[in-house]
Design a protein around this motif. Structure first.
Motif, PDB file in Angstrom:
ATOM      1  N   GLY A 313       0.719  -1.245   0.145  1.00  8.60           N
ATOM      2  CA  GLY A 313      -0.052   0.113   0.056  1.00  8.60           C
ATOM      3  C   GLY A 313       0.879   1.349   0.022  1.00  8.60           C
ATOM      4  O   GLY A 313       0.617   2.065  -0.969  1.00  8.60           O
ATOM      5  N   PRO A 314       1.841   1.566   1.055  1.00 10.82           N
ATOM      6  CA  PRO A 314       2.479   3.005   0.953  1.00 10.82           C
ATOM      7  C   PRO A 314       3.294   3.026  -0.160  1.00 10.82           C
ATOM      8  O   PRO A 314       3.599   4.223  -0.540  1.00 10.82           O
ATOM      9  CB  PRO A 314       3.442   2.619   2.323  1.00 10.82           C
ATOM     10  CG  PRO A 314       2.784   1.438   3.083  1.00 10.82           C
ATOM     11  CD  PRO A 314       2.084   0.435   1.964  1.00 10.82           C
ATOM     12  N   TYR A 315       3.449   2.143  -0.701  1.00  9.45           N
ATOM     13  CA  TYR A 315       4.280   2.174  -2.042  1.00  9.45           C
ATOM     14  C   TYR A 315       3.496   2.735  -3.320  1.00  9.45           C
ATOM     15  O   TYR A 315       4.152   3.194  -4.596  1.00  9.45           O
ATOM     16  CB  TYR A 315       4.954   0.905  -2.872  1.00  9.45           C
ATOM     17  CG  TYR A 315       6.093   0.400  -1.645  1.00  9.45           C
ATOM     18  CD1 TYR A 315       7.395   0.948  -1.746  1.00  9.45           C
ATOM     19  CD2 TYR A 315       5.865  -0.367  -0.740  1.00  9.45           C
ATOM     20  CE1 TYR A 315       8.500   0.561  -1.031  1.00  9.45           C
ATOM     21  CE2 TYR A 315       6.804  -0.828   0.243  1.00  9.45           C
ATOM     22  CZ  TYR A 315       8.116  -0.491   0.094  1.00  9.45           C
ATOM     23  OH  TYR A 315       9.041  -0.728   0.978  1.00  9.45           O
ATOM     24  N   LEU A 316       2.165   2.681  -3.119  1.00  9.34           N
ATOM     25  CA  LEU A 316       1.375   3.072  -4.300  1.00  9.34           C
ATOM     26  C   LEU A 316       0.647   4.239  -4.286  1.00  9.34           C
ATOM     27  O   LEU A 316      -0.226   4.731  -4.869  1.00  9.34           O
ATOM     28  CB  LEU A 316       0.274   1.819  -4.407  1.00  9.34           C
ATOM     29  CG  LEU A 316       0.917   0.755  -4.883  1.00  9.34           C
ATOM     30  CD1 LEU A 316      -0.194  -0.689  -4.841  1.00  9.34           C
ATOM     31  CD2 LEU A 316       1.423   0.663  -6.132  1.00  9.34           C
ATOM     32  N   THR A 317       1.068   5.146  -3.159  1.00 12.53           N
ATOM     33  CA  THR A 317       0.362   6.404  -2.927  1.00 12.53           C
ATOM     34  C   THR A 317       0.754   7.384  -3.908  1.00 12.53           C
ATOM     35  O   THR A 317       1.801   7.330  -4.652  1.00 12.53           O
ATOM     36  CB  THR A 317       0.874   6.886  -1.574  1.00 12.53           C
ATOM     37  OG1 THR A 317       2.180   7.075  -1.445  1.00 12.53           O
ATOM     38  CG2 THR A 317       0.310   5.996  -0.276  1.00 12.53           C
ATOM     39  N   GLU A 334      -8.639   8.222  -9.881  1.00 11.74           N
ATOM     40  CA  GLU A 334      -9.727   7.558  -9.350  1.00 11.74           C
ATOM     41  C   GLU A 334      -9.325   5.802  -9.145  1.00 11.74           C
ATOM     42  O   GLU A 334      -9.779   5.465  -8.022  1.00 11.74           O
ATOM     43  CB  GLU A 334     -10.860   7.333 -10.644  1.00 11.74           C
ATOM     44  CG  GLU A 334     -12.286   6.700 -10.043  1.00 11.74           C
ATOM     45  CD  GLU A 334     -13.144   6.609 -11.356  1.00 11.74           C
ATOM     46  OE1 GLU A 334     -13.138   7.557 -11.989  1.00 11.74           O
ATOM     47  OE2 GLU A 334     -13.811   5.720 -11.260  1.00 11.74           O
ATOM     48  N   THR A 335      -8.241   5.477 -10.078  1.00 10.52           N
ATOM     49  CA  THR A 335      -7.919   4.143  -9.825  1.00 10.52           C
ATOM     50  C   THR A 335      -6.973   3.912  -8.318  1.00 10.52           C
ATOM     51  O   THR A 335      -6.845   2.961  -7.700  1.00 10.52           O
ATOM     52  CB  THR A 335      -7.151   3.671 -11.011  1.00 10.52           C
ATOM     53  OG1 THR A 335      -7.778   3.999 -12.209  1.00 10.52           O
ATOM     54  CG2 THR A 335      -6.589   2.226 -10.893  1.00 10.52           C
ATOM     55  N   ARG A 336      -6.320   5.125  -8.236  1.00  9.59           N
ATOM     56  CA  ARG A 336      -5.417   4.995  -7.140  1.00  9.59           C
ATOM     57  C   ARG A 336      -6.337   5.078  -5.978  1.00  9.59           C
ATOM     58  O   ARG A 336      -6.129   4.393  -4.945  1.00  9.59           O
ATOM     59  CB  ARG A 336      -4.373   6.287  -6.821  1.00  9.59           C
ATOM     60  CG  ARG A 336      -3.639   6.281  -5.943  1.00  9.59           C
ATOM     61  CD  ARG A 336      -2.883   7.511  -5.541  1.00  9.59           C
ATOM     62  NE  ARG A 336      -2.307   8.138  -6.749  1.00  9.59           N
ATOM     63  CZ  ARG A 336      -1.363   7.741  -7.412  1.00  9.59           C
ATOM     64  NH1 ARG A 336      -0.630   6.518  -7.243  1.00  9.59           N
ATOM     65  NH2 ARG A 336      -0.908   8.146  -8.965  1.00  9.59           N
ATOM     66  N   GLU A 337      -7.415   5.901  -5.976  1.00  7.51           N
ATOM     67  CA  GLU A 337      -8.181   5.766  -4.514  1.00  7.51           C
ATOM     68  C   GLU A 337      -8.772   4.407  -4.304  1.00  7.51           C
ATOM     69  O   GLU A 337      -8.977   4.003  -3.519  1.00  7.51           O
ATOM     70  CB  GLU A 337      -9.376   6.758  -5.151  1.00  7.51           C
ATOM     71  CG  GLU A 337     -10.080   7.409  -3.930  1.00  7.51           C
ATOM     72  CD  GLU A 337     -11.189   8.348  -4.171  1.00  7.51           C
ATOM     73  OE1 GLU A 337     -12.212   8.115  -3.803  1.00  7.51           O
ATOM     74  OE2 GLU A 337     -11.055   9.330  -4.989  1.00  7.51           O
TER      75      GLU A 337
END
Ligand code: FAD
Length: 458
Positions: A313-317, A334-337
């Motif tokens: 998770g933390p790598y995808l912010t 939107e995808t990231r959210e």
């Protein structure tokens, strides 16, 4: 303080079935949203048609002799078209061709320590060519093909009953479990085989040699599976043997994947009398309910993937710079959210799986290499699956587990502080494999309720 060690059985106090089921109730809506409503996560790029089975000759039919293949074809002609295994297993919908070099993205820049996404941009549907590095648990998708793969809509090709069975399917599963024989020589590993398909001769010979030895091992495992003393939420029983932790984890991952595939084919089953797709309780009872260890392994995989997703998770912010849909900021956001909704929920049960216990003993590093090579062999075995749709999901799920293992064992790795790159195919495979496990768990709960109802009536 409350972690599932890879040693533990899923019934350990901290991570009971009910803990995982509660987590799944929390994660599943977000996971379904991500995998069913975003372009990025509902499509997959895979080389489905241009690779031959590298371990045995599949030209004479999957069961290995001509008579068998002809017989299968003859039988198929007698079956009404929509019920033919071939028809059921085929892919549906338009498949985009692999984009030419001109529209491919640049290779992402290898990120600096601690960052997955520095300079990494991904299109929603177009991707650069795959290349594995030596920390991958997958095989390079482009190893033997000139055409690099096809885009497939996962929504239009659901994993469900296809009718693929018999010697061909059994041969693949047997070979998957044979990879568990860490101490024996098995298939030549990818590196030894090389990229030249002419290397198939020796591989096929090795396969026969291994067949005999591994046949015995398989029977052993079967015997244990049928042990009536095995408690409901039991381990595989393998720890009774003198066996290392890593080998057990390998077995559990394979068995859990197999159990999840069985669950989907039983849940989305074609009733050949009515022509309806519906759950088949008998199928569940025969393949899963009688074998609590298989269900336990499926839950084990859920814990393992939850941990990998939470860790990622933390790598995808946005701050880390990973871009999902380059060229479309709104879609990217939107995808990231939706991704972060899943990773945050997956992290809501702290330390669900403790990977730090693995590859720690004296043999640690060499075992890890062996583990990785065996995993790559399993991913190559998926090219031996003789049904398009099964091959698609088999490839996706082995890639998904491979990515989870990469996140668990190659991120935060003191020996290699650089964070490995994750490509789009790896991310898509990881989240969709998690979604497969999530829907398997929910189907198993419903099957259990159906089974209890039937018991009460009887
Ligand atoms: P199989 O499921 O073929 O199992 C073979 C043997 O493995 C069993 O006899 C048992 O000893 C052992 N075994 C079974 N389950 C487990 C477990 N969980 N853990 C440990 N050991 C186990 N069919 C479909 O209809 N749809 C699909 O999408 C599909 N995908 C597939 C993907 C792959 C990669 C493969 C190899 C096969 C797939 N199949 C699919 C076929 C399906 O998995 C079965 O092989 C088929 O239904 C025949 O089932 P079976 O009862 O003979 O036992």
């Amino acid at each position: 303080a409350c972690a599932i060690s890879p040693k533990a059985i899923v019934s350990d106090a901290c991570a009971s079935y009910s803990t995982l089921e509660r987590l799944n109730r929390n994660v599943k809506p977000a996971l379904d949203e991500l995998t069913q409503t975003t372009d990025f996560f509902s499509h997959y790029r895979v080389n489905l048609f241009h690779k031959k089975c590298p371990f045995w000759n599949d030209e004479n039919g999957m069961c290995g002799n001509i008579a068998c293949a002809v017989e299968t074809l003859d039988n198929e002609e007698d079956i009404p078209p929509v019920w033919r295994a071939k028809e059921l297993g085929k892919l549906e919908g338009p498949r985009a061709q692999h984009p030419g070099k001109a529209v491919q993205k640049q290779e992402p820049v290898r990120p600096l320590k601690g960052k997955l996404g520095e300079g990494v941009g991904e299109s929603c549907v177009v991707e650069y060519d795959d290349e594995c590095d030596d920390r991958d648990y997958c095989v390079p998708e482009d190893e033997s093909a000139t055409s690099k793969g096809d885009y497939v809509s996962l929504l239009r090709n659901p994993e469900r009953f296809t009718g693929y069975a018999g010697d061909g399917a059994k041969q693949v599963w047997d070979a998957v479990y044979r990879e568990n024989c860490f101490q024996r020589s098995s298939f030549p590993h990818y590196a030894a085989l090389g990229k030249d398909t002419s290397a198939r001769g020796p591989a096929a010979m090795d396969f026969k040699a291994v067949l005999d030895a591994a046949g015995r091992q398989h029977v052993l495992e079967q015997t244990r599976e049928h042990n009536p003393l095995t408690p409901f939420v039991a381990n595989t029983g393998l720890e009774a043997e003198d066996e290392c932790l890593e080998k057990r984890v390998f077995y559990r991952v394979m068995s859990g994947m197999h159990a999840s595939i069985s669950t989907h084919l039983c849940w989305d089953f074609l009733n050949q009398t009515t022509g309806q797709w519906q759950p088949n309780l008998g199928c569940y009872k025969a393949r899963l309910h009688q074998f609590p260890d298989r269900i336990s392994n499926l839950y084990f995989n859920y814990a393992l993937l939850s941990r990998a997703i939470a860790k990622l998770g933390p790598y995808l912010t946005a701050e880390q710079g990973y871009t999902f849909c380059t060229g479309d900021p709104a879609q990217d956001a939107e995808t990231r959210e939706k991704v972060l909704a899943v990773t945050t929920k997956a992290a809501s049960v702290p330390q669900i799986f403790d990977e730090s216990l693995m590859f720690k003993n004296g043999e640690g590093p060499s075992l890890k290499e062996d583990f990785r090579n065996r995993f790559r062999n399993v991913s190559r075995l998926m090219d031996c699956v003789g049904c398009d749709k099964c091959r698609l999901w088999g490839k996706l799920q082995t890639a998904g587990y491979g990515t989870a293992l990469k996140v668990l064992f190659e991120f935060d790795n003191n020996d290699h502080p650089e964070v490995p790159i994750l490509k789009r195919t790896e991310l898509v495979a990881l989240f969709n494999t998690y979604a497969r496990l999530s829907s398997s768990m929910s189907a198993i709960q419903k099957f259990r309720a159906m089974e209890e109802e039937e018991e009460n009536k009887g």
